[in-house]
Design a protein around this motif. Structure first.
Motif, PDB file in Angstrom:
ATOM      1  N   ARG A 293      31.477  26.206  29.961  1.00 40.29           N
ATOM      2  CA  ARG A 293      30.516  26.861  29.056  1.00 40.29           C
ATOM      3  C   ARG A 293      29.159  26.172  29.122  1.00 40.29           C
ATOM      4  NH1 ARG A 293      34.699  26.861  25.500  1.00 40.29           N
ATOM      5  NH2 ARG A 293      33.811  25.152  24.317  1.00 40.29           N
ATOM      6  N   MET A 294      29.164  24.844  29.104  1.00 39.63           N
ATOM      7  CA  MET A 294      27.904  24.098  29.118  1.00 39.63           C
ATOM      8  C   MET A 294      27.204  24.191  30.471  1.00 39.63           C
ATOM      9  SD  MET A 294      27.278  22.847  26.142  1.00 39.63           S
ATOM     10  CE  MET A 294      26.215  21.432  26.251  1.00 39.63           C
ATOM     11  N   SER A 295      27.873  24.693  31.473  1.00 41.91           N
ATOM     12  CA  SER A 295      27.273  24.848  32.797  1.00 41.91           C
ATOM     13  C   SER A 295      26.629  26.212  32.995  1.00 41.91           C
ATOM     14  CB  SER A 295      28.321  24.592  33.884  1.00 41.91           C
ATOM     15  OG  SER A 295      28.742  23.244  33.815  1.00 41.91           O
ATOM     16  N   GLU A 296      26.579  26.992  31.943  1.00 45.07           N
ATOM     17  CA  GLU A 296      25.848  28.260  31.963  1.00 45.07           C
ATOM     18  C   GLU A 296      24.526  28.038  31.234  1.00 45.07           C
ATOM     19  OE1 GLU A 296      28.181  31.428  30.341  1.00 45.07           O
ATOM     20  OE2 GLU A 296      29.995  30.701  31.321  1.00 45.07           O
ATOM     21  N   TRP A 297      23.426  28.442  31.875  1.00 48.76           N
ATOM     22  CA  TRP A 297      22.097  28.196  31.291  1.00 48.76           C
ATOM     23  C   TRP A 297      21.957  28.782  29.896  1.00 48.76           C
ATOM     24  CZ3 TRP A 297      18.868  24.590  32.337  1.00 48.76           C
ATOM     25  CH2 TRP A 297      18.779  24.079  33.625  1.00 48.76           C
ATOM     26  N   THR A 298      22.500  29.964  29.685  1.00 45.56           N
ATOM     27  CA  THR A 298      22.350  30.596  28.369  1.00 45.56           C
ATOM     28  C   THR A 298      23.053  29.798  27.284  1.00 45.56           C
ATOM     29  OG1 THR A 298      24.208  32.044  28.906  1.00 45.56           O
ATOM     30  CG2 THR A 298      22.008  32.939  29.243  1.00 45.56           C
ATOM     31  N   TYR A 299      24.275  29.370  27.562  1.00 43.64           N
ATOM     32  CA  TYR A 299      25.031  28.603  26.566  1.00 43.64           C
ATOM     33  C   TYR A 299      24.407  27.228  26.361  1.00 43.64           C
ATOM     34  CZ  TYR A 299      28.984  26.911  23.860  1.00 43.64           C
ATOM     35  OH  TYR A 299      29.763  26.423  22.855  1.00 43.64           O
ATOM     36  N   LEU A 300      24.044  26.562  27.444  1.00 39.24           N
ATOM     37  CA  LEU A 300      23.411  25.243  27.337  1.00 39.24           C
ATOM     38  C   LEU A 300      22.114  25.333  26.540  1.00 39.24           C
ATOM     39  CD1 LEU A 300      23.259  22.227  28.135  1.00 39.24           C
ATOM     40  CD2 LEU A 300      22.074  22.956  30.213  1.00 39.24           C
ATOM     41  N   SER A 301      21.295  26.331  26.832  1.00 35.52           N
ATOM     42  CA  SER A 301      20.032  26.508  26.104  1.00 35.52           C
ATOM     43  C   SER A 301      20.277  26.760  24.625  1.00 35.52           C
ATOM     44  CB  SER A 301      19.243  27.677  26.685  1.00 35.52           C
ATOM     45  OG  SER A 301      18.947  27.446  28.028  1.00 35.52           O
ATOM     46  N   LEU A 302      21.279  27.586  24.324  1.00 37.76           N
ATOM     47  CA  LEU A 302      21.604  27.873  22.928  1.00 37.76           C
ATOM     48  C   LEU A 302      22.062  26.616  22.202  1.00 37.76           C
ATOM     49  CD1 LEU A 302      21.919  30.035  20.723  1.00 37.76           C
ATOM     50  CD2 LEU A 302      24.281  30.336  21.516  1.00 37.76           C
ATOM     51  N   MET A 303      22.873  25.799  22.841  1.00 39.42           N
ATOM     52  CA  MET A 303      23.369  24.579  22.205  1.00 39.42           C
ATOM     53  C   MET A 303      22.249  23.551  21.996  1.00 39.42           C
ATOM     54  SD  MET A 303      26.431  25.046  21.302  1.00 39.42           S
ATOM     55  CE  MET A 303      25.991  26.759  21.000  1.00 39.42           C
ATOM     56  N   VAL A 304      21.336  23.451  22.956  1.00 39.77           N
ATOM     57  CA  VAL A 304      20.197  22.539  22.791  1.00 39.77           C
ATOM     58  C   VAL A 304      19.307  23.029  21.652  1.00 39.77           C
ATOM     59  CG1 VAL A 304      18.080  21.696  23.887  1.00 39.77           C
ATOM     60  CG2 VAL A 304      20.250  21.637  25.137  1.00 39.77           C
ATOM     61  N   LEU A 305      19.056  24.325  21.604  1.00 42.03           N
ATOM     62  CA  LEU A 305      18.265  24.895  20.506  1.00 42.03           C
ATOM     63  C   LEU A 305      18.980  24.696  19.174  1.00 42.03           C
ATOM     64  CD1 LEU A 305      15.660  26.380  19.840  1.00 42.03           C
ATOM     65  CD2 LEU A 305      16.861  28.529  20.283  1.00 42.03           C
ATOM     66  N   PHE A 306      20.289  24.832  19.169  1.00 38.74           N
ATOM     67  CA  PHE A 306      21.091  24.600  17.970  1.00 38.74           C
ATOM     68  C   PHE A 306      20.951  23.152  17.507  1.00 38.74           C
ATOM     69  CE2 PHE A 306      25.515  23.771  16.248  1.00 38.74           C
ATOM     70  CZ  PHE A 306      25.277  24.344  15.019  1.00 38.74           C
ATOM     71  N   LEU A 307      21.015  22.214  18.435  1.00 35.89           N
ATOM     72  CA  LEU A 307      20.872  20.795  18.114  1.00 35.89           C
ATOM     73  C   LEU A 307      19.522  20.506  17.460  1.00 35.89           C
ATOM     74  CD1 LEU A 307      21.634  17.720  18.450  1.00 35.89           C
ATOM     75  CD2 LEU A 307      20.561  17.883  20.699  1.00 35.89           C
ATOM     76  N   VAL A 308      18.464  20.989  18.077  1.00 41.97           N
ATOM     77  CA  VAL A 308      17.115  20.729  17.559  1.00 41.97           C
ATOM     78  C   VAL A 308      16.920  21.422  16.210  1.00 41.97           C
ATOM     79  CG1 VAL A 308      14.649  21.086  18.005  1.00 41.97           C
ATOM     80  CG2 VAL A 308      16.165  20.344  19.853  1.00 41.97           C
ATOM     81  N   THR A 309      17.378  22.648  16.097  1.00 44.51           N
ATOM     82  CA  THR A 309      17.213  23.408  14.866  1.00 44.51           C
ATOM     83  C   THR A 309      17.999  22.780  13.720  1.00 44.51           C
ATOM     84  OG1 THR A 309      16.925  25.431  16.140  1.00 44.51           O
ATOM     85  CG2 THR A 309      17.456  25.696  13.828  1.00 44.51           C
ATOM     86  N   ALA A 310      19.244  22.425  13.966  1.00 45.76           N
ATOM     87  CA  ALA A 310      20.072  21.820  12.918  1.00 45.76           C
ATOM     88  C   ALA A 310      19.508  20.472  12.481  1.00 45.76           C
ATOM     89  CB  ALA A 310      21.507  21.658  13.416  1.00 45.76           C
ATOM     90  N   THR A 311      19.013  19.701  13.428  1.00 46.46           N
ATOM     91  CA  THR A 311      18.415  18.412  13.088  1.00 46.46           C
ATOM     92  C   THR A 311      17.186  18.613  12.215  1.00 46.46           C
ATOM     93  OG1 THR A 311      19.228  17.449  15.145  1.00 46.46           O
ATOM     94  CG2 THR A 311      17.441  16.288  14.030  1.00 46.46           C
ATOM     95  N   PHE A 312      16.299  19.513  12.621  1.00 42.89           N
ATOM     96  CA  PHE A 312      15.105  19.776  11.822  1.00 42.89           C
ATOM     97  C   PHE A 312      15.481  20.280  10.436  1.00 42.89           C
ATOM     98  CE2 PHE A 312      12.148  22.798   9.997  1.00 42.89           C
ATOM     99  CZ  PHE A 312      11.017  22.015   9.880  1.00 42.89           C
ATOM    100  N   HIS A 313      16.396  21.240  10.363  1.00 36.27           N
ATOM    101  CA  HIS A 313      16.774  21.844   9.090  1.00 36.27           C
ATOM    102  C   HIS A 313      17.336  20.781   8.132  1.00 36.27           C
ATOM    103  CE1 HIS A 313      17.997  25.164   6.490  1.00 36.27           C
ATOM    104  NE2 HIS A 313      19.106  24.483   6.279  1.00 36.27           N
ATOM    105  N   GLY A 314      18.212  19.941   8.641  1.00 35.53           N
ATOM    106  CA  GLY A 314      18.805  18.904   7.797  1.00 35.53           C
ATOM    107  C   GLY A 314      17.798  17.867   7.333  1.00 35.53           C
ATOM    108  N   VAL A 315      16.994  17.389   8.257  1.00 38.83           N
ATOM    109  CA  VAL A 315      16.012  16.352   7.922  1.00 38.83           C
ATOM    110  C   VAL A 315      14.940  16.907   6.990  1.00 38.83           C
ATOM    111  CG1 VAL A 315      14.181  14.903   8.897  1.00 38.83           C
ATOM    112  CG2 VAL A 315      16.439  14.935   9.928  1.00 38.83           C
TER     113      VAL A 315
END
Length: 121
Positions: free
Chosen positions: A53-75
């Motif tokens: 899953r992580m080797s697909e650009w779409t899924y990897l991009s979504l997970m990276v965006l999820f990481l950044v978004t969740a971090t910003f939202h929480g902080v």
């Protein structure tokens, strides 16, 4: 009658981005639960499946965006909660920069983990 209470001032950038990131997180979490709890049960998920899953650009991009978004939202939420509690001055500045450093470290570690799982990077 109850007063309307918000931890943010209406119309500010932080208020707007808190709502945008919340909406994005709801959608991505729904996708996550559907994919990993209904399509595949947690006990069936292997490292190889996760790596695929992580080797697909779409899924990897979504997970990276999820990481950044969740971090910003929480902080952003923690910071504004502290502002609402009356924290000001040097203490607020110290907390702000501590949260910024913690966020950067969390995102860097998340990116390192994503890169280790992906065959794209």
């Amino acid at each position: 009658m109850a007063e309307r209470y918000s931890s943010f001032q209406d119309g500010t950038q932080r208020w707007l981005w808190q709502r945008i990131t919340a909406a994005f997180l709801v959608v991505v979490l729904a996708f996550h639960f559907f994919l990993l709890h209904f399509v595949n049960h947690a006990s069936e998920v292997t490292f190889g499946m996760s790596q695929a899953r992580m080797s697909e650009w779409t899924y990897l991009s979504l997970m990276v965006l999820f990481l950044v978004t969740a971090t910003f939202h929480g902080v952003n939420g923690v910071y504004n909660a502290l502002v609402n509690q009356g924290l000001t001055g040097q203490k607020l500045a110290a907390v702000k920069w501590t949260l910024v450093v913690a966020s950067v470290l969390l995102i860097v570690q998340g990116l390192r983990t994503a890169a280790a799982w992906s065959t794209l990077v």
